[in-house]
Design an enzyme around this catalytic site. Structure first.
Site, PDB file in Angstrom:
ATOM      1  N   SER A 176       0.816  -1.215   0.000  1.00 20.24           N
ATOM      2  CA  SER A 176       0.000   0.000   0.000  1.00 20.24           C
ATOM      3  C   SER A 176       0.855   1.273   0.000  1.00 20.24           C
ATOM      4  O   SER A 176       1.857   1.369   0.711  1.00 20.24           O
ATOM      5  CB  SER A 176      -0.894   0.000   1.242  1.00 20.24           C
ATOM      6  OG  SER A 176      -1.639   1.182   1.294  1.00 20.24           O
TER       7      SER A 176
ATOM      8  N   CYS B  40       0.121   3.133  10.430  1.00 15.65           N
ATOM      9  CA  CYS B  40       0.722   4.301   9.773  1.00 15.65           C
ATOM     10  C   CYS B  40       1.366   5.202  10.821  1.00 15.65           C
ATOM     11  O   CYS B  40       0.688   5.696  11.719  1.00 15.65           O
ATOM     12  CB  CYS B  40      -0.320   5.093   8.987  1.00 15.65           C
ATOM     13  SG  CYS B  40       0.431   6.519   8.163  1.00 15.65           S
TER      14      CYS B  40
HETATM   15  C1  LIG Z   1       5.683   6.534   0.241  1.00 17.20           C
HETATM   16  C2  LIG Z   1       5.075   5.442   1.044  1.00 17.20           C
HETATM   17  C3  LIG Z   1       3.704   5.473   1.328  1.00 17.20           C
HETATM   18  C4  LIG Z   1       3.111   4.465   2.086  1.00 17.20           C
HETATM   19  N1  LIG Z   1       1.770   4.504   2.332  1.00 17.20           N
HETATM   20  C5  LIG Z   1       1.173   3.482   3.021  1.00 17.20           C
HETATM   21  C6  LIG Z   1      -0.235   3.462   3.225  1.00 17.20           C
HETATM   22  O1  LIG Z   1      -0.967   4.333   2.763  1.00 17.20           O
HETATM   23  N2  LIG Z   1      -0.757   2.436   3.949  1.00 17.20           N
HETATM   24  C7  LIG Z   1       0.022   1.431   4.461  1.00 17.20           C
HETATM   25  O2  LIG Z   1      -0.489   0.513   5.122  1.00 17.20           O
HETATM   26  N3  LIG Z   1       1.362   1.409   4.252  1.00 17.20           N
HETATM   27  C8  LIG Z   1       1.951   2.409   3.556  1.00 17.20           C
HETATM   28  N4  LIG Z   1       3.298   2.399   3.346  1.00 17.20           N
HETATM   29  C9  LIG Z   1       4.093   1.276   3.880  1.00 17.20           C
HETATM   30  C10 LIG Z   1       4.360   0.195   2.824  1.00 17.20           C
HETATM   31  O3  LIG Z   1       3.149  -0.352   2.343  1.00 17.20           O
HETATM   32  C11 LIG Z   1       5.259  -0.914   3.401  1.00 17.20           C
HETATM   33  O4  LIG Z   1       4.600  -1.512   4.501  1.00 17.20           O
HETATM   34  C12 LIG Z   1       6.592  -0.390   3.877  1.00 17.20           C
HETATM   35  O5  LIG Z   1       7.076   0.616   3.009  1.00 17.20           O
HETATM   36  C13 LIG Z   1       7.651  -1.480   3.981  1.00 17.20           C
HETATM   37  O6  LIG Z   1       7.848  -2.120   2.748  1.00 17.20           O
HETATM   38  P1  LIG Z   1       9.009  -1.679   1.701  1.00 17.20           P
HETATM   39  O7  LIG Z   1      10.285  -1.596   2.473  1.00 17.20           O
HETATM   40  O8  LIG Z   1       9.010  -2.771   0.655  1.00 17.20           O
HETATM   41  O9  LIG Z   1       8.605  -0.372   1.144  1.00 17.20           O
HETATM   42  C14 LIG Z   1       3.912   3.393   2.585  1.00 17.20           C
HETATM   43  C15 LIG Z   1       5.282   3.365   2.295  1.00 17.20           C
HETATM   44  C16 LIG Z   1       5.871   4.360   1.533  1.00 17.20           C
HETATM   45  C17 LIG Z   1       7.345   4.282   1.246  1.00 17.20           C
END
Ligand SMILES: Cc1cc2nc3c(=O)[nH]c(=O)nc-3n(C[C@H](O)[C@H](O)[C@H](O)COP(=O)(O)O)c2cc1C
Length: 307
Positions: A25, A134
């Site tokens: 997300s 969040c």
């Molecule tokens: C720019 C950005 C926006 C995000 N927005 C959300 C969100 O709206 N809801 C949510 O549950 N997680 C959100 N996340 C978290 C990601 O879904 C994920 O859990 C987190 O980034 C770890 O995974 P990654 O290291 O592969 O990015 C966001 C992450 C980033 C970087």
């Protein structure tokens, strides 16, 4: 080869994914933004941006900072709001074969209930992912995921008002993630996603103040992978519902590590910012790995590192 995964085995309708690769997300918009780059319908599922009752502009700029091996974001749930999502996005998703999961976030328990109620029965929405993790909003969000009691309160409330499969997304910003996971499983979660971002900050030494407009942000990307993997391993030993691993997954071998730790599916997040095809690359890599190793069913790999 069988790559399909049932993510909600206890749910009457279930949530069957053609393969275990999902988008995380907030890192893949509403899926529509990427459809000119590759066939997004080849993925296992798409999780859309965190959605709130009312549209949100998010936090003040700057909202992104690169860090060693990662990204710090303080977007603050900028999104179009649930009514616009139902009107503008769901009809597009209804024509897709890939399941779309709506990530919901609230400031109060009642917000979550209202959101889940509005999304129930909307064509094009296959499940909800309850974001109690969040770190970038002033009220609610990760506060709910920090303790087993508040996490269970949200999950119990949402369970009562939705007939959709319910995923609950956990925060690493808690002292005992296994206890939180057990509480939400008990409250009726069909599956658990973890992890959301780790709270962090950056200081601009020339300005002598925090770089992000919101002061703090959430850390994602390769830097958090070992933490996320450990938490998936921990939670997989504590609950008997499917787990969706997320956190720093950039390559096929990252994804396989999470699956071997006990995740039934994985989400690719920050990696999509540098390589928008990253989720598809990871999927193709898993297929190649299975072919090379003579693995007929992805289920053979889930949790193998635990034995
Ligand atoms: C720019 C950005 C926006 C995000 N927005 C959300 C969100 O709206 N809801 C949510 O549950 N997680 C959100 N996340 C978290 C990601 O879904 C994920 O859990 C987190 O980034 C770890 O995974 P990654 O290291 O592969 O990015 C966001 C992450 C980033 C970087």
């Amino acid at each position: 080869m069988n790559l399909s995964i049932q993510l909600a085995p206890k749910h009457p309708r279930g949530l069957l994914l053609a393969n275990p690769v999902m988008t995380a997300s907030g890192t893949f918009g509403y899926g529509t933004e990427y459809s000119h780059l590759f066939d997004v319908q080849k993925l296992g599922a798409i999780v859309c941006k965190g959605t709130t009752l009312n549209p949100r502009e998010g936090n003040p700029q700057p909202r992104l900072a690169e860090t060693a091996g990662g990204v710090l974001n303080s977007i603050g749930l900028e999104n179009i709001g649930v009514n616009a999502l139902i009107k503008e996005k769901a009809p597009i998703w209804a024509s897709w074969r890939v399941p779309v999961i709506v990530n919901i976030a609230g400031e109060t328990v009642d917000d979550y209930a209202q959101l889940a109620g509005k999304l129930d029965g909307v064509a094009g929405i296959s499940a909800i992912e309850v974001n109690i993790s969040c770190p970038n909003i002033k009220a609610g969000g990760a506060e709910f995921g920090a303790s087993p009691d508040t996490a269970a309160e949200v999950a119990t409330t949402v369970r009562k008002v939705t007939s959709l499969p319910m995923l609950v997304k956990l925060t690493p910003n808690t002292s005992d993630i296994a206890k939180v996971a057990m509480a939400v499983a008990e409250a009726g979660a069909d599956a658990i996603s973890l992890i959301n971002t780790l709270k962090g900050m950056v200081i601009d030494i020339n300005q002598r103040k925090p770089l992000l407009g919101n002061i703090t942000g959430g850390l994602s990307g390769p830097a958090i992978k070992p933490v996320a993997l450990y938490m998936v391993y921990e939670v997989a030993g504590a609950v008997d519902i499917p787990i969706i691993g997320c956190g720093g997954i950039t390559t096929t071998s990252d994804a396989l590590e999470f699956i071997m730790a006990g995740a039934s599916a994985i989400q690719v997040g920050t990696a999509s910012f540098t390589n928008p095809r990253a989720p598809l690359d990871v999927l193709e890599g898993i297929e190649q790995f299975m072919k090379k190793e003579g693995i007929k069913d992805i289920a053979e790999l889930i949790g193998v590192a635990r034995n």
